[in-house]
Design an enzyme around this catalytic site. Sequence first.
Site, short mmCIF file in Angstrom:
data_model
loop_
_atom_site.label_atom_id
_atom_site.label_comp_id
_atom_site.label_asym_id
_atom_site.label_seq_id
_atom_site.Cartn_x
_atom_site.Cartn_y
_atom_site.Cartn_z
N GLU A 1 7.11 8.52 28.61
CA GLU A 1 6.77 9.51 29.64
C GLU A 1 5.98 10.68 29.06
O GLU A 1 5.18 11.29 29.74
CB GLU A 1 8.05 10.03 30.31
CG GLU A 1 7.80 10.71 31.63
CD GLU A 1 9.07 10.84 32.47
OE1 GLU A 1 9.29 11.93 32.99
OE2 GLU A 1 9.83 9.87 32.59
N ASP B 1 11.46 8.00 31.12
CA ASP B 1 12.84 8.47 31.23
C ASP B 1 13.67 7.50 32.07
O ASP B 1 13.20 6.99 33.09
CB ASP B 1 12.89 9.87 31.87
CG ASP B 1 12.54 10.97 30.86
OD1 ASP B 1 12.32 10.65 29.68
OD2 ASP B 1 12.50 12.15 31.26
N TYR C 1 20.46 12.89 27.27
CA TYR C 1 19.59 12.98 28.45
C TYR C 1 20.12 14.00 29.46
O TYR C 1 21.28 13.94 29.87
CB TYR C 1 19.50 11.59 29.10
CG TYR C 1 18.52 11.50 30.24
CD1 TYR C 1 17.15 11.59 30.03
CD2 TYR C 1 18.97 11.35 31.55
CE1 TYR C 1 16.25 11.50 31.08
CE2 TYR C 1 18.08 11.25 32.61
CZ TYR C 1 16.72 11.34 32.36
OH TYR C 1 15.84 11.26 33.41
#
Length: 693
Positions: free
Chosen positions: A8, A111, A314
């Site tokens: 990403e 992601d 994350y």
Amino acid sequence: MITCIIAEKPSVARDIARIVGATSKQDGYMEGCGYVVTWAMGHLISLAMPEAYGFSAYKAEDLPIRPNPFQLVVRQVRKDKEYVSDPAALKQLKVIRSCFDKADRIIVATDAGREGELIFRYIYQYLDCRKPFDRLWISSLTDKAIREGLSNLKPGNCYDNLYYSAKARSEADWLVGINASRALSIARKGGYSLGRVQTPTLAMVCRRYIENRDFSSMPYWKLSALMEKEGVSLKAIGITDYESEASAQTALTTLRSQSRLKVESVARKVGSTPPPPLYDLTALQKEANRCHGFSADKTLSIAQSLYEKKITTYPRTGSRYISEDVFEEVPALLRKIRETLPTPLNRHSVDNAKVTDHHAIIPTGETPSGLSADEATVYQMVSNRFVEAFSPDSEEERMQVRFTDGTNIFTWKACRQISLGWKAVQKEQATEVEKKEDGDEQILSPLPSLTEEEVLPLVSAEITAHKTKPKPLYTEATLLSAMENAGKEVEDAESKKAMAECGIGTPATRANIIETLILRDYIQRDKKAIIPTEKGLAVYEIVKDKKIANAEMTGSWELALAAIEAGKMPSEKFSQGINSYVSTICEELLSLTPEQKSYPVYRCPKCGQQSVGIYAKVAKCRHETCGFHVFREVCGIHLSEDNIRDLISSGRTSTLKGLTSKAGKKFNARLVLGEDYITFFEFENKKGKQRGR
């Protein structure tokens, strides 16, 4: 065989490239050892705007606009007065196309979530790619996590339902936002912006603000009695709220005449308090706002940065738990952050069933270095909570005593800390939170011995004056809670359940919703509070009773999107519901009658008639032959109605502050109306004039 990996962001691509041996840097990608590694730079592809379908003008008969199929376009940027394809996006797409062309297969490393999936799928669709792809699904960017992820790839079609959910969300937001905004703009002849999530959020802020503003505070009085036992002062509070000071005074006289209180009941209980669960994104944002004043958007940016620096996991997660397999790694992680906890570790935050796409935000065990002060603050929050979560429960003994003077009842509460447990991690902060949560509870060690029927002499007694208080204005932390738990704002049980699970927006999008409303001048920050602007209140007044502002609608949508992701609902069924809903909101908004604005009228200094109206951008005489007018934008500031009234009635305004000259310098001055009815500036302590405008 050549494998293309698409991430990403460039930073993530570099980490993956290093691990797979793609060390040769090229323009927009890296290659080596049979891999080419490139990146997407966020949303490179988006849904085309109405103009692409031939709907440039705002016309009621065109609504609702329902593209079938939706067109994809390269990310747009504003240039002069129109939108054009972003040159940087075009350049990177060309690189991605060449990487896809030379590869035999693709690994998707965007992601691991709904938006990350959509970013890749839109690129894949736009480039008309047919190459097979696998999915890298990881919760942290440590070398270990990346290596494990690469050895446990899943076929891309395992994530088709996630894509269908993301696509449905994207198209629904377009349909609601475009059609509702156009419908209201047509009905009220102005520029309005409405949205699936932003409008219910605006409604919540406005509703709370109006409740707070219009709240009528009522006085009341309470009694308190001071006693002593075993050298400890006991301040008991009367349970009755007196509506008049006179009735409170009568009760006080009775109490003083008795000069003692009898123990009516004693309750003592030993209990334990589990540690708070680990952070998900919303919990982290709320705590960072409450303790450090960080905006939700700032906390998300910092958490993303810590993730990319590999020291936390994350951030865009909605879970406050970890799974059993992650729990096995907790002792090693605690050692890495130099913490030793008693065994067995507390399992309060371990629950496979409550882990969604990603587990809670936790440290990775990597040593932090080169952090900014704000990054260090958020990292310390995550690290402290991690240690707290696996520490023992705290243990307390609580005591509640009811006293009576024969007429009135008084209560006294106290707590004795038996063991701190998890509270030892941040002892001062834990104590402060407890004081706020129960301001009447005394912290004592040891607790005094009291028995029923025991009589204590009264040391002193007093009346305290109080006022009823409205619900407080939202702060960013409490607004996030309201968005997260929007089920509390609706009546229907099924909708409550839906929003208890999903709320308004998602953890990944709530910060952006707040920032969007601020950017559009619908809400603003006022110290710690979030309040609506005049513009926001005006929009709320128009839509408050319409479906577009209904929190239940958002809850049902979020539940449906979750069902699509879980493979329990076909996206076509969701789309049918959205199309029907869009028709309804267009009908509701287009049926609004045009706003009848009433403007006050003032005496014209030029023609003498009672004919000057003050409008949004200008004050002007309504007699065409007169021609008197004053523009309200002056050197970067907007003249208020009071300014205009002063100017046309007395010939000058009060001192205007923060004016900006053509050279960009700030200055203060009065605006004066000359004999020729043209304005000029008059500077304080200076005789010179600067002719106006």
